[in-house]
Design an enzyme around this catalytic site. Sequence first.
Site: not given
Length: 237
Positions: A171, A100, A102, A81
């Site tokens: 996500h 990023h 989760h 990603e």
Amino acid sequence: MSQGRTTEGVRDQRAELAEANHVLVDQGILDGFGHVSVRSAEDPDTFLLARNLAPGLVQPEDVQVFTLQGETDDPRKPYLERYIHSEIYRARPDVRAVVHSHSPAVIPFGVSTVPLRPILHMAGFLAPRVPVFEARDTLGSGSDLLVGTAASGAALAEVLGDAAVVLMRGHGFTSVATSIPEVVYRAVYTGVNARVQAEALRLGECTYLSDEEAAATVATNTPQIGRAWQYWRDRTA
């Protein structure tokens, strides 16, 4: 700038990026997955991101250099990603760092009708809005929800717009900022705000920060971020 100073600057950014990975793991924002990047101070058309490795294991030598197309000459396996980072940097020249995550605390606000809103003064950056990226709009109904292409990264960047945080349905979330310490702060307090907001909602109707209050808290807190960054960094040294 001399070559020696250029090399020193790159080394410093790699070290700070490794520290950010460790801090985010310590604070429960990253675990075996997730990633943090920084725009290169030497070439703003490139960014630094670790190779495909659990964040808690990242060392300065694990950091790769990418173009804003998500490409690298480093032969080691990159994160799938990386396009989250490359496309946000392409769309947002003001962004210098990206996380990023989760985080389980945040995910409920991306899958329910309850928006994530600033409820405590440390999270005023969540105003005026926290948009939600719906992967089905770009990837279709049978995707793995991962942002694994430049096209899906660009779609995420478009939904993010000028916000500080974007949720990703089912996500996680992505936060952006002007430095590594600031993006770590925003990622940490996105998680804190999510937990506090969920707990407050169990008690009944909530009072959220107004946009004006949120802006005032950001103005007050931003100069203090270094204090938190030093503490978090020293915890993982």
